[in-house]
Motif scaffolding. Structure first.
Motif, PDB file in Angstrom:
ATOM      1  N   GLU A  71     -57.570  -0.439 -17.569  1.00 28.25           N
ATOM      2  CA  GLU A  71     -57.832   0.610 -18.553  1.00 28.25           C
ATOM      3  C   GLU A  71     -56.606   0.885 -19.433  1.00 28.25           C
ATOM      4  N   LEU A  72     -55.441   0.972 -18.812  1.00 27.27           N
ATOM      5  CA  LEU A  72     -54.213   1.219 -19.581  1.00 27.27           C
ATOM      6  C   LEU A  72     -53.779  -0.021 -20.348  1.00 27.27           C
ATOM      7  N   ALA A  73     -53.899  -1.190 -19.726  1.00 32.25           N
ATOM      8  CA  ALA A  73     -53.514  -2.432 -20.402  1.00 32.25           C
ATOM      9  C   ALA A  73     -54.350  -2.653 -21.656  1.00 32.25           C
ATOM     10  N   ALA A  74     -55.624  -2.352 -21.583  1.00 30.68           N
ATOM     11  CA  ALA A  74     -56.498  -2.495 -22.753  1.00 30.68           C
ATOM     12  C   ALA A  74     -56.054  -1.565 -23.872  1.00 30.68           C
ATOM     13  N   ALA A  75     -55.714  -0.330 -23.530  1.00 31.46           N
ATOM     14  CA  ALA A  75     -55.241   0.621 -24.534  1.00 31.46           C
ATOM     15  C   ALA A  75     -53.905   0.168 -25.107  1.00 31.46           C
ATOM     16  N   PHE A  76     -53.007  -0.304 -24.266  1.00 35.09           N
ATOM     17  CA  PHE A  76     -51.693  -0.781 -24.708  1.00 35.09           C
ATOM     18  C   PHE A  76     -51.839  -1.905 -25.733  1.00 35.09           C
ATOM     19  N   CYS A  77     -52.801  -2.777 -25.513  1.00 33.35           N
ATOM     20  CA  CYS A  77     -53.023  -3.917 -26.410  1.00 33.35           C
ATOM     21  C   CYS A  77     -53.865  -3.551 -27.627  1.00 33.35           C
ATOM     22  N   GLY A  78     -54.337  -2.318 -27.683  1.00 31.91           N
ATOM     23  CA  GLY A  78     -55.115  -1.873 -28.832  1.00 31.91           C
ATOM     24  C   GLY A  78     -56.548  -2.367 -28.846  1.00 31.91           C
ATOM     25  N   GLU A  79     -57.067  -2.721 -27.680  1.00 32.37           N
ATOM     26  CA  GLU A  79     -58.445  -3.197 -27.597  1.00 32.37           C
ATOM     27  C   GLU A  79     -59.417  -2.023 -27.596  1.00 32.37           C
ATOM     28  N   ALA A  80     -60.610  -2.261 -28.095  1.00 31.75           N
ATOM     29  CA  ALA A  80     -61.622  -1.205 -28.211  1.00 31.75           C
ATOM     30  C   ALA A  80     -62.201  -0.785 -26.864  1.00 31.75           C
ATOM     31  N   SER A  81     -62.182  -1.698 -25.898  1.00 30.31           N
ATOM     32  CA  SER A  81     -62.739  -1.390 -24.582  1.00 30.31           C
ATOM     33  C   SER A  81     -62.081  -2.268 -23.531  1.00 30.31           C
ATOM     34  N   VAL A  82     -62.256  -1.872 -22.284  1.00 29.62           N
ATOM     35  CA  VAL A  82     -61.741  -2.669 -21.173  1.00 29.62           C
ATOM     36  C   VAL A  82     -62.434  -4.027 -21.151  1.00 29.62           C
ATOM     37  N   ASP A  83     -63.732  -4.028 -21.410  1.00 28.29           N
ATOM     38  CA  ASP A  83     -64.474  -5.290 -21.397  1.00 28.29           C
ATOM     39  C   ASP A  83     -63.951  -6.264 -22.449  1.00 28.29           C
ATOM     40  N   ALA A  84     -63.644  -5.765 -23.652  1.00 29.76           N
ATOM     41  CA  ALA A  84     -63.096  -6.633 -24.703  1.00 29.76           C
ATOM     42  C   ALA A  84     -61.744  -7.187 -24.280  1.00 29.76           C
ATOM     43  N   PHE A  85     -60.934  -6.354 -23.636  1.00 30.86           N
ATOM     44  CA  PHE A  85     -59.637  -6.804 -23.129  1.00 30.86           C
ATOM     45  C   PHE A  85     -59.812  -7.906 -22.080  1.00 30.86           C
ATOM     46  N   LEU A  86     -60.707  -7.694 -21.131  1.00 25.65           N
ATOM     47  CA  LEU A  86     -60.900  -8.675 -20.056  1.00 25.65           C
ATOM     48  C   LEU A  86     -61.433 -10.010 -20.582  1.00 25.65           C
ATOM     49  N   VAL A  87     -62.239  -9.978 -21.631  1.00 23.32           N
ATOM     50  CA  VAL A  87     -62.694 -11.226 -22.252  1.00 23.32           C
ATOM     51  C   VAL A  87     -61.481 -11.989 -22.787  1.00 23.32           C
ATOM     52  N   LYS A  88     -60.549 -11.289 -23.434  1.00 25.89           N
ATOM     53  CA  LYS A  88     -59.364 -11.942 -23.987  1.00 25.89           C
ATOM     54  C   LYS A  88     -58.418 -12.422 -22.893  1.00 25.89           C
ATOM     55  N   VAL A  89     -58.439 -11.757 -21.751  1.00 26.45           N
ATOM     56  CA  VAL A  89     -57.670 -12.253 -20.599  1.00 26.45           C
ATOM     57  C   VAL A  89     -58.269 -13.578 -20.140  1.00 26.45           C
ATOM     58  N   ARG A  90     -59.602 -13.633 -20.023  1.00 23.96           N
ATOM     59  CA  ARG A  90     -60.270 -14.877 -19.594  1.00 23.96           C
ATOM     60  C   ARG A  90     -60.036 -16.007 -20.590  1.00 23.96           C
ATOM     61  N   LEU A  91     -59.911 -15.677 -21.881  1.00 25.63           N
ATOM     62  CA  LEU A  91     -59.665 -16.692 -22.908  1.00 25.63           C
ATOM     63  C   LEU A  91     -58.195 -17.112 -22.974  1.00 25.63           C
TER      64      LEU A  91
END
Length: 86
Positions: free
Chosen positions: A19-39
């Motif tokens: 949740e914090l990592a997604a906000a730190f990276c400026g992502e709109a949601s945790v799910d969007a962040f996790l997709v970019k982690v998988r990519l």
């Protein structure tokens, strides 16, 4: 189910749950962040038995800098005081 990001008051902690990592990276949601982690856009979290996965702030800073073609080192640059003396 959409999980919103949380912004911490003050400074960012050294290690962060999704949740914090997604906000730190400026992502709109945790799910969007996790997709970019998988990519591979963002680094994978550190994992340990009986612990939540967490991302290190310096690794995320390096990932963001790389996306912008900036040179960034995870290790801080140190100066030799002798070089500063004229």
């Amino acid at each position: 189910m959409k999980r919103d990001v949380r912004y911490p008051p003050g400074s960012w902690p050294m290690e962060m749950p999704a949740e914090l990592a997604a906000a730190f990276c400026g992502e709109a949601s945790v799910d969007a962040f996790l997709v970019k982690v998988r990519l591979g856009i963002y680094s994978a979290p550190a994992s340990a038995p009986h612990c939540r996965d967490k991302w290190h702030r310096l690794k995320l800073e390096t990932d963001i800098a790389r996306r912008h073609n900036l040179q960034w080192s995870v290790l801080p640059v140190t100066e030799d005081a002798a070089d500063l003396i004229a």
